[in-house]
Each structure stands twice: as C-alpha cells, then as structure tokens.
Write a protein that holds these residues in place. Structure first.
Motif, PDB file in Angstrom:
ATOM      1  N   PRO A 154      68.071  87.834   2.035  1.00 22.35           N
ATOM      2  CA  PRO A 154      68.673  86.505   2.130  1.00 22.35           C
ATOM      3  C   PRO A 154      68.257  85.523   1.043  1.00 22.35           C
ATOM      4  N   SER A 155      67.323  85.900   0.171  1.00 25.99           N
ATOM      5  CA  SER A 155      66.890  84.992  -0.893  1.00 25.99           C
ATOM      6  C   SER A 155      68.015  84.762  -1.897  1.00 25.99           C
ATOM      7  N   THR A 156      67.855  83.740  -2.731  1.00 27.87           N
ATOM      8  CA  THR A 156      68.858  83.450  -3.752  1.00 27.87           C
ATOM      9  C   THR A 156      69.052  84.645  -4.685  1.00 27.87           C
ATOM     10  N   LEU A 157      67.945  85.229  -5.119  1.00 33.42           N
ATOM     11  CA  LEU A 157      68.035  86.398  -5.996  1.00 33.42           C
ATOM     12  C   LEU A 157      68.682  87.575  -5.261  1.00 33.42           C
ATOM     13  N   GLY A 158      68.329  87.715  -3.995  1.00 30.80           N
ATOM     14  CA  GLY A 158      68.924  88.787  -3.206  1.00 30.80           C
ATOM     15  C   GLY A 158      70.425  88.620  -3.036  1.00 30.80           C
ATOM     16  N   ARG A 159      70.865  87.383  -2.848  1.00 33.04           N
ATOM     17  CA  ARG A 159      72.305  87.131  -2.705  1.00 33.04           C
ATOM     18  C   ARG A 159      73.038  87.423  -4.006  1.00 33.04           C
ATOM     19  N   LEU A 160      72.418  87.095  -5.137  1.00 26.72           N
ATOM     20  CA  LEU A 160      73.032  87.407  -6.431  1.00 26.72           C
ATOM     21  C   LEU A 160      73.117  88.921  -6.642  1.00 26.72           C
ATOM     22  N   ALA A 161      72.054  89.620  -6.248  1.00 20.06           N
ATOM     23  CA  ALA A 161      72.055  91.080  -6.371  1.00 20.06           C
ATOM     24  C   ALA A 161      73.132  91.696  -5.486  1.00 20.06           C
ATOM     25  N   TRP A 162      73.336  91.130  -4.298  1.00 16.72           N
ATOM     26  CA  TRP A 162      74.363  91.644  -3.396  1.00 16.72           C
ATOM     27  C   TRP A 162      75.758  91.365  -3.941  1.00 16.72           C
ATOM     28  N   PHE A 163      75.953  90.203  -4.539  1.00 16.54           N
ATOM     29  CA  PHE A 163      77.240  89.874  -5.158  1.00 16.54           C
ATOM     30  C   PHE A 163      77.579  90.897  -6.240  1.00 16.54           C
ATOM     31  N   TYR A 164      76.591  91.241  -7.066  1.00 17.64           N
ATOM     32  CA  TYR A 164      76.798  92.252  -8.112  1.00 17.64           C
ATOM     33  C   TYR A 164      77.082  93.614  -7.484  1.00 17.64           C
ATOM     34  N   THR A 165      76.296  93.973  -6.467  1.00 18.87           N
ATOM     35  CA  THR A 165      76.460  95.284  -5.825  1.00 18.87           C
ATOM     36  C   THR A 165      77.844  95.419  -5.208  1.00 18.87           C
ATOM     37  N   LYS A 166      78.271  94.394  -4.513  1.00 22.30           N
ATOM     38  CA  LYS A 166      79.545  94.464  -3.808  1.00 22.30           C
ATOM     39  C   LYS A 166      80.741  94.379  -4.744  1.00 22.30           C
ATOM     40  N   GLY A 167      80.629  93.549  -5.792  1.00 19.00           N
ATOM     41  CA  GLY A 167      81.786  93.303  -6.644  1.00 19.00           C
ATOM     42  C   GLY A 167      81.896  94.174  -7.879  1.00 19.00           C
ATOM     43  N   VAL A 168      80.738  94.601  -8.423  1.00 20.31           N
ATOM     44  CA  VAL A 168      80.738  95.279  -9.721  1.00 20.31           C
ATOM     45  C   VAL A 168      80.432  96.772  -9.602  1.00 20.31           C
ATOM     46  N   VAL A 169      79.517  97.120  -8.719  1.00 23.79           N
ATOM     47  CA  VAL A 169      79.067  98.519  -8.619  1.00 23.79           C
ATOM     48  C   VAL A 169      80.213  99.495  -8.367  1.00 23.79           C
ATOM     49  N   PRO A 170      81.128  99.229  -7.418  1.00 22.54           N
ATOM     50  CA  PRO A 170      82.222 100.194  -7.209  1.00 22.54           C
ATOM     51  C   PRO A 170      83.110 100.380  -8.437  1.00 22.54           C
ATOM     52  N   LEU A 171      83.277  99.306  -9.214  1.00 14.61           N
ATOM     53  CA  LEU A 171      84.102  99.412 -10.420  1.00 14.61           C
ATOM     54  C   LEU A 171      83.445 100.314 -11.458  1.00 14.61           C
ATOM     55  N   ILE A 172      82.146 100.113 -11.700  1.00 10.41           N
ATOM     56  CA  ILE A 172      81.434 100.953 -12.661  1.00 10.41           C
ATOM     57  C   ILE A 172      81.389 102.401 -12.171  1.00 10.41           C
TER      58      ILE A 172
END
Length: 230
Positions: A154-172
């Motif tokens: 739930p931390s700010t860094l964790g939320r940013l990491a989740w945004f990347y994981t959810k939005g970018v990881v499947p594309l790569i």
C-alpha cells in the motif's frame, strides 16, 4: 492451466524476466539466497537443497554460487510442473537433479532437505495448504525455508510498482514471448495474493516459525524466511 502457460513461454522466459523487472529479479534472488544461507548452520559435510517451482533454474544457480562462496558443499534438487521449463533448466543447471512434479505431492522422503526455496511459485500452487504441508514434510527439523513472492504493497512506491505491473508487464510479456495470457495471469495472481504477514500465518499454522519478512525494492516483491522447529 499453470503448467501449459509456463510450457508456452519457457524458451523466452528468462529474457522476459530481465526486461520486465529491469534485471531486479536477479537482485531479489541474490538477496533471498544470502538471507537464507545466513539462517542455516551446516555442521560439516554436504547440505541438501531443494528449489520448488524451480522453473529454468535461476534460483539454483544463485544458491550454488553463494554456497561456493561460503565453501559449503551441497546437493541440489529442483522440482517443477512444466516440462518445457525443466528442459531449459537441464541446460543451465546440469549439477542439479531435476524432477517433474507438483508441490502438493513431492517425490521426496520425509526430512530430506536442509534448505528449501520457492521463488515466485507459491502463488501457483493449486492447493496452497497442501503445498505448505509438503514443504514442511520434506524439510529436516531445524531446516530453513525461503519464499520469494509478489504481492501488492500500500505504500506510494508499492502503488507505483503495481501500476507498472498491471499496465506494462503484460504488454512486454506478450511482445517478448508471444504468449500474453501468461502475464495477464501473473497480474491476476499477484492482485489476490496475501502479503508477507498474512502468508506467514499460513506457514505458522502448519508448524513453521517466521524468522524474517521483508519487502524488496520497489515493494512488489517480498522475502519470507521460515524455520521448521520440529
């Protein structure tokens, strides 16, 4: 289903991991190995090491390097449900004995191992309670278990990491492997997976004691270090 997903991406799995994680997956494994080896106390002779859900063998490679640095001899074993991942592992870790099988029904005797590791595999257990019980069974009394996993933080860094994981990881993942469903599954499995404290409680109910729980940068991966007390 999980076996088929990993069979489909096996040959390009390592490349996808490095690109998606910006090589952080290697750093996470290295730190997990270092923490695990601090917790074991070999009394001379060889130790026995098992990597569950070993995939292409990255964790086994890391463990061997760290044990060699400490001058500790070991016998290495790997278990995975994906035949194609094991074929890649055979080329990478010829020093290890590799077995095809499932965490919930492992082909090893009681108290066989001094150290068991599971890197990003507990999420894929078809029956997590049974898998945890099997790990407990194959560990020696006093043996150590290191679990490396993903969850949301739930931390700010964790939320940013989740945004990347959810939005970018499947594309790569889709671009690199041509098998996007595997990485969509990855996102879904992380989203509903417990964090380290809650997961530790599941292991403690089976009989483990928790030695350490810590998040790794950027707070999407965590390490859970446990011991079998009896």
């Amino acid at each position: 289903m999980v076996r088929e997903l990993f069979n489909g991406i096996a040959e390009r799995y390592d490349l996808a991991n490095r690109l998606i994680s910006l090589n952080l997956d290697c750093c996470w494994r290295r730190k997990a190995c270092e923490e695990a080896l601090k917790a074991i106390s070999p009394e001379g002779g060889k130790i026995s090491v098992l990597d569950v859900a070993c995939g292409t063998g990255d964790m086994l490679l890391c463990l061997r390097k760290k044990l060699d640095e400490r001058g500790i001899e070991a016998e290495f074993y790997g278990l995975d449900c994906s035949e194609n991942m094991l074929e890649v592992a055979k080329r990478k870790v010829p020093f290890a004995r590799l077995f095809h099988g499932f965490a919930g029904d492992m082909p090893f005797g009681d108290g066989s191992f001094d150290l068991v590791t599971v890197a990003f595999g507990v999420r894929n257990f078809s029956n997590r309670k049974k898998g945890i019980e099997e790990i407990y069974r194959v560990l020696k009394p006093g043996g150590v278990l290191a679990v490396l996993e993903f969850s949301r933080n739930p931390s700010t860094l964790g939320r940013l990491a989740w945004f990347y994981t959810k939005g970018v990881v499947p594309l790569i993942g889709r671009l690199v492997t041509g098998y996007g469903e595997a990485y969509s599954y990855l996102v879904r499995s992380i989203e509903k997976f417990p964090g380290p404290e809650e997961l530790a409680e599941e292991f403690e109910r089976v009989g483990f004691s928790t030695l350490k729980a810590r998040w790794f940068f950027p707070r999407i991966a965590f390490l859970l270090l446990l011991r079998k007390d009896r």
